[in-house]
Motif scaffolding. Sequence first.
Motif, PDB file in Angstrom:
ATOM      1  N   ALA A 259       0.849  -1.306   0.020  1.00 18.02           N
ATOM      2  CA  ALA A 259       0.061   0.115   0.013  1.00 18.02           C
ATOM      3  C   ALA A 259       0.856   1.253   0.024  1.00 18.02           C
ATOM      4  CB  ALA A 259      -1.005  -0.028   1.175  1.00 18.02           C
TER       5      ALA A 259
ATOM      6  N   SER B 218     -11.399   7.437   8.101  1.00 16.84           N
ATOM      7  CA  SER B 218     -11.925   8.079   9.439  1.00 16.84           C
ATOM      8  C   SER B 218     -12.815   6.885  10.128  1.00 16.84           C
ATOM      9  CB  SER B 218     -12.909   9.242   9.203  1.00 16.84           C
ATOM     10  OG  SER B 218     -13.889   8.901   8.239  1.00 16.84           O
ATOM     11  N   VAL B 219     -12.548   6.927  11.526  1.00 16.79           N
ATOM     12  CA  VAL B 219     -13.227   6.079  12.318  1.00 16.79           C
ATOM     13  C   VAL B 219     -14.637   6.311  12.528  1.00 16.79           C
ATOM     14  CG1 VAL B 219     -13.200   4.788  14.542  1.00 16.79           C
ATOM     15  CG2 VAL B 219     -11.230   5.354  13.340  1.00 16.79           C
ATOM     16  N   ILE B 220     -15.626   5.736  12.186  1.00 15.86           N
ATOM     17  CA  ILE B 220     -16.990   6.101  12.459  1.00 15.86           C
ATOM     18  C   ILE B 220     -17.663   5.505  13.906  1.00 15.86           C
ATOM     19  CG2 ILE B 220     -19.339   6.149  11.214  1.00 15.86           C
ATOM     20  CD1 ILE B 220     -18.383   4.965   8.869  1.00 15.86           C
ATOM     21  N   GLU B 221     -17.158   4.306  14.063  1.00 20.51           N
ATOM     22  CA  GLU B 221     -17.610   3.862  15.246  1.00 20.51           C
ATOM     23  C   GLU B 221     -16.352   2.885  15.987  1.00 20.51           C
ATOM     24  OE1 GLU B 221     -21.705   2.036  13.523  1.00 20.51           O
ATOM     25  OE2 GLU B 221     -21.213   0.965  15.370  1.00 20.51           O
TER      26      GLU B 221
ATOM     27  N   ARG C 184       4.201   0.133   7.211  1.00 25.33           N
ATOM     28  CA  ARG C 184       4.180   1.343   6.166  1.00 25.33           C
ATOM     29  C   ARG C 184       5.403   2.230   6.371  1.00 25.33           C
ATOM     30  NH1 ARG C 184      -0.727   2.609   3.170  1.00 25.33           N
ATOM     31  NH2 ARG C 184      -0.012   4.290   2.051  1.00 25.33           N
TER      32      ARG C 184
ATOM     33  N   ARG D 264     -16.983   1.177   3.551  1.00 25.78           N
ATOM     34  CA  ARG D 264     -17.103   1.031   4.963  1.00 25.78           C
ATOM     35  C   ARG D 264     -16.775  -0.611   5.353  1.00 25.78           C
ATOM     36  NH1 ARG D 264     -21.702   3.937   7.980  1.00 25.78           N
ATOM     37  NH2 ARG D 264     -21.737   2.037   9.209  1.00 25.78           N
TER      38      ARG D 264
ATOM     39  N   GLU E 178     -14.003  -1.860  15.265  1.00 21.98           N
ATOM     40  CA  GLU E 178     -13.873  -0.538  14.727  1.00 21.98           C
ATOM     41  C   GLU E 178     -14.761  -0.510  13.530  1.00 21.98           C
ATOM     42  OE1 GLU E 178     -10.181   2.238  15.920  1.00 21.98           O
ATOM     43  OE2 GLU E 178     -10.164   1.619  13.674  1.00 21.98           O
ATOM     44  N   ILE E 179     -15.461   0.555  13.077  1.00 21.34           N
ATOM     45  CA  ILE E 179     -15.951   0.697  11.807  1.00 21.34           C
ATOM     46  C   ILE E 179     -15.418   1.690  11.070  1.00 21.34           C
ATOM     47  CG2 ILE E 179     -18.033   0.909  10.310  1.00 21.34           C
ATOM     48  CD1 ILE E 179     -19.424  -0.585  12.500  1.00 21.34           C
ATOM     49  N   VAL E 180     -14.622   1.940  10.123  1.00 19.43           N
ATOM     50  CA  VAL E 180     -14.100   2.854   9.538  1.00 19.43           C
ATOM     51  C   VAL E 180     -14.692   3.194   8.166  1.00 19.43           C
ATOM     52  CG1 VAL E 180     -11.899   2.720  10.883  1.00 19.43           C
ATOM     53  CG2 VAL E 180     -12.137   1.437   8.312  1.00 19.43           C
ATOM     54  N   LYS E 181     -14.327   4.291   7.583  1.00 22.35           N
ATOM     55  CA  LYS E 181     -14.872   4.830   6.321  1.00 22.35           C
ATOM     56  C   LYS E 181     -13.882   5.375   5.488  1.00 22.35           C
ATOM     57  CE  LYS E 181     -16.897   8.719   6.049  1.00 22.35           C
ATOM     58  NZ  LYS E 181     -17.899  10.047   6.430  1.00 22.35           N
ATOM     59  N   ALA E 182     -13.709   4.924   4.261  1.00 21.63           N
ATOM     60  CA  ALA E 182     -12.614   5.469   3.545  1.00 21.63           C
ATOM     61  C   ALA E 182     -13.255   5.530   1.836  1.00 21.63           C
ATOM     62  CB  ALA E 182     -11.659   4.522   3.364  1.00 21.63           C
TER      63      ALA E 182
ATOM     64  N   LEU F 166      -7.835   1.863  -2.579  1.00 18.84           N
ATOM     65  CA  LEU F 166      -7.706   1.495  -1.026  1.00 18.84           C
ATOM     66  C   LEU F 166      -6.873  -0.105  -1.312  1.00 18.84           C
ATOM     67  CD1 LEU F 166      -8.450   2.121   1.859  1.00 18.84           C
ATOM     68  CD2 LEU F 166     -10.700   0.746   1.437  1.00 18.84           C
TER      69      LEU F 166
ATOM     70  N   VAL G 114      -7.869  10.443   4.975  1.00 23.03           N
ATOM     71  CA  VAL G 114      -8.911   9.971   4.131  1.00 23.03           C
ATOM     72  C   VAL G 114      -9.695   8.831   4.820  1.00 23.03           C
ATOM     73  CG1 VAL G 114      -8.059  10.380   1.868  1.00 23.03           C
ATOM     74  CG2 VAL G 114      -7.061   8.325   2.927  1.00 23.03           C
TER      75      VAL G 114
ATOM     76  N   LEU H 192      -2.595   6.683   8.275  1.00 21.23           N
ATOM     77  CA  LEU H 192      -1.742   7.713   7.552  1.00 21.23           C
ATOM     78  C   LEU H 192      -1.130   8.660   8.256  1.00 21.23           C
ATOM     79  CD1 LEU H 192      -3.645   7.611   4.151  1.00 21.23           C
ATOM     80  CD2 LEU H 192      -1.636   6.374   4.667  1.00 21.23           C
TER      81      LEU H 192
ATOM     82  N   ASP I  26       0.108  -2.447  11.883  1.00 23.47           N
ATOM     83  CA  ASP I  26      -0.453  -1.615  10.826  1.00 23.47           C
ATOM     84  C   ASP I  26       0.574  -0.674  10.589  1.00 23.47           C
ATOM     85  OD1 ASP I  26      -3.288  -0.699   9.579  1.00 23.47           O
ATOM     86  OD2 ASP I  26      -2.302   0.980  10.309  1.00 23.47           O
TER      87      ASP I  26
ATOM     88  N   GLY J 255       1.250   4.040  -2.822  1.00 24.46           N
ATOM     89  CA  GLY J 255       0.460   5.547  -2.355  1.00 24.46           C
ATOM     90  C   GLY J 255      -1.119   5.272  -1.997  1.00 24.46           C
ATOM     91  N   PHE J 256      -1.404   3.907  -1.894  1.00 22.84           N
ATOM     92  CA  PHE J 256      -2.790   3.485  -1.475  1.00 22.84           C
ATOM     93  C   PHE J 256      -3.091   3.679   0.021  1.00 22.84           C
ATOM     94  CE2 PHE J 256      -4.785   0.629  -4.618  1.00 22.84           C
ATOM     95  CZ  PHE J 256      -4.306   1.379  -5.677  1.00 22.84           C
ATOM     96  N   PRO J 257      -4.241   4.049   0.418  1.00 20.03           N
ATOM     97  CA  PRO J 257      -4.481   4.214   1.855  1.00 20.03           C
ATOM     98  C   PRO J 257      -4.821   2.697   2.343  1.00 20.03           C
ATOM     99  CG  PRO J 257      -5.766   5.704   1.043  1.00 20.03           C
ATOM    100  CD  PRO J 257      -5.203   4.937  -0.111  1.00 20.03           C
ATOM    101  N   GLN J 258      -4.606   2.281   3.425  1.00 18.45           N
ATOM    102  CA  GLN J 258      -4.881   0.894   3.970  1.00 18.45           C
ATOM    103  C   GLN J 258      -5.810   0.643   5.087  1.00 18.45           C
ATOM    104  OE1 GLN J 258      -0.813   0.394   5.234  1.00 18.45           O
ATOM    105  NE2 GLN J 258      -1.326  -0.110   7.333  1.00 18.45           N
ATOM    106  N   ILE J 259      -6.589  -0.511   4.980  1.00 22.18           N
ATOM    107  CA  ILE J 259      -7.294  -0.617   6.321  1.00 22.18           C
ATOM    108  C   ILE J 259      -7.215  -2.269   6.320  1.00 22.18           C
ATOM    109  CG2 ILE J 259      -9.568  -1.108   6.958  1.00 22.18           C
ATOM    110  CD1 ILE J 259     -10.507   1.081   5.229  1.00 22.18           C
ATOM    111  N   THR J 260      -6.415  -2.296   7.834  1.00 27.22           N
ATOM    112  CA  THR J 260      -6.243  -3.736   8.006  1.00 27.22           C
ATOM    113  C   THR J 260      -7.181  -4.555   8.952  1.00 27.22           C
ATOM    114  OG1 THR J 260      -4.953  -2.661   9.855  1.00 27.22           O
ATOM    115  CG2 THR J 260      -3.740  -3.365   7.845  1.00 27.22           C
ATOM    116  N   TYR J 261      -7.010  -5.591   9.066  1.00 32.23           N
ATOM    117  CA  TYR J 261      -8.073  -6.581  10.089  1.00 32.23           C
ATOM    118  C   TYR J 261      -9.377  -6.506   9.781  1.00 32.23           C
ATOM    119  CZ  TYR J 261      -3.603  -5.937  12.731  1.00 32.23           C
ATOM    120  OH  TYR J 261      -2.456  -5.613  13.121  1.00 32.23           O
TER     121      TYR J 261
END
Lengths: 290, 339
Positions: free
Chosen positions: A139, B203-206, B107, A161, A171-175, A179, B201, B75, B103, A143-149
């Motif tokens: 990532a 963000s944590v919602i919950e 990076r 989501r 955790e719930i994340v939005k991006a 990605l 970019v 990030l 994590d 230059g990509f953002p990442q979401i792990t697990y």
Amino acid sequence: MNGFKIIVLAKQVPDTRNVGKDAMKEDGTVNRAALPAIFNPEDLNALEQALRIKEAHPGSTLTILTMGPGRAADIIREALFRGADDGFLLTDRAFAGSDTLATSYALAKAIEKIGRPDLIVCGRQAIDGDTAQVGPQVAEKLGFPQITYAEEVNIEGDVVRVKRRLERGIEIVKASLPLLITVNGSAPECRPRNARMVMRYKKATTLTERQSANEDYLRMYTSHPYLNIEEIGFKDLDANIDDCGLAGSPTKVKKIENVVFQAKESMVMPATDHHLDALMKELIINHTLG
Amino acid sequence: MNNIFVYCEVEGGVIADVSLELCTKGRKLADQLHCQLEAVVIGANLSGVEKQLYPYGVDVVNIADDPRLEPYTTLPHTSVMIQLIREEQPQIALMGATTIGRDLGPRVSSALHSGLTADCTSLEIGDHEDKKNEKVYKDLLYQIRPAFGGNIIATIVNPDCRPQMATVREGVMKKEILSKHYVGTVKNLEVSRYVNDSDFVVSVIERHMEKSKVNLKGSSIVITGGYGVGSREGFDQLFELASVIGAEVGASRAAVDAGFADHDRQIGQTGVTVRPKLYIAFGVSGQVQHVAGMQESSMIISVNNDPKAPINAIADYVIQGDVNDVVPKMIKYYKKNTK
């Protein structure tokens, strides 16, 4: 929306979970022949997430990319049997001895060659190293953002989501896209092979695998191009040789040891009533118990 | 310059235990290398946070304090670390092998082209000779970890790239106060110099965090089931024994992989490290990666029907027999002798 371009990164690994007594040789080295090569378990969880996204968004394509020796084509076929559209095998002596950083460099270069996708999905970690590094390292290189697990992934419009499974909760994340997502073993298991896909792709091979085949076979690949698993080598990449393989690996293995435990003088006893009664009594008297 | 960095996890103003453990280790390494120990704390509302760190021998506390930096997202924390490391050129950077460290670490290492070793069980300083290139490296960080499913133990070095990065799991290193009176200095980082708006970019919602119900680290008696326990039902027996003698139940990786026990009970390199007064292993073979997480127990009892199980070598008592036979007897004779 015309769907997403998805790349799944997967690895063929020795099955270290079921290591038998013959897994180590007398000289303390690993007996690879005694360990079956399998599709890394969490990469299968990743494939399932990618297939779900593909199904939810018609027009999406799912490409599987793996780096490894020739026999790693097996896991590309496994992915094709489950619904991947095509696959690439990144294979070259130049990549031998890669640590996680050199691996992620080669994978990132291969992804650029295949074409940058909207979404990269891979397993959290491989069972032969347990490092969980290659996903985030790829990532960063792209230059990509990442979401792990990740445990669940939903894409609506341009919002992604993701439900993440952390050590002490969720955790719930939005991006947004593009990605890279690494998928946790707690995510849904991968679907089994699809019989129709097995029929379609059972003869899918790499050029190297075909080299000993007869001519009829060769003609068949001209008329059925989807049966070709493309091999990518170092020369196909816009890559620097000093960043590949052993030379491109900052970490060096200084020493490998077969561990000999500091043996204690053990008191060995059979599991008789008499012995267990005496042991429990002793542990209570010396305050180890109670 | 060329100091040791410890990335410190912080939530609600409290530094995580794993980070304090790493500071303890970092202090010892810094003494050997004659350099300073620096902590990096990235989060929100951090005023006074340095007071939690000084007693562990931290010389410099680098603080990036901004409401957008907590809870952790990849990030922004990566950007702070990358730029700070470029400015300060530490020789070593340590992080917890937690969901955050695992994590963030890769990076950062990818951006800096520095080597990173995951889940180290030991860190030492030593020299390294590259025989092929006839070069000798002084005072490298030996990053020691079980490898290949825990069947061997590997020593990894990063001869040429800096910083030498490693992650370590919670509980592997001991947390020890150096001196209540130790005082260092604070360096407040100007956050806008380190992060870009585009870093936000994701963000944590919950968030739903809970305290783990399993307290292996804090329990003075741990009984652990291995693959030899055979089933979830087999583990039910262990829970019964645990409630009778006041113990916590752990599991080997093989037992967790087989679905006999939950992951938060796993003991070993990729699980929890424990140092209880009494450790009883039921049907545990004793792979290196498991032993790494329990070998400092004061007393070890191994119950196994395989007389050659490797764990027997480090056990004080070896009971040769079937788990399903031994557990009820232990319960019975514990009750009998405590009456």
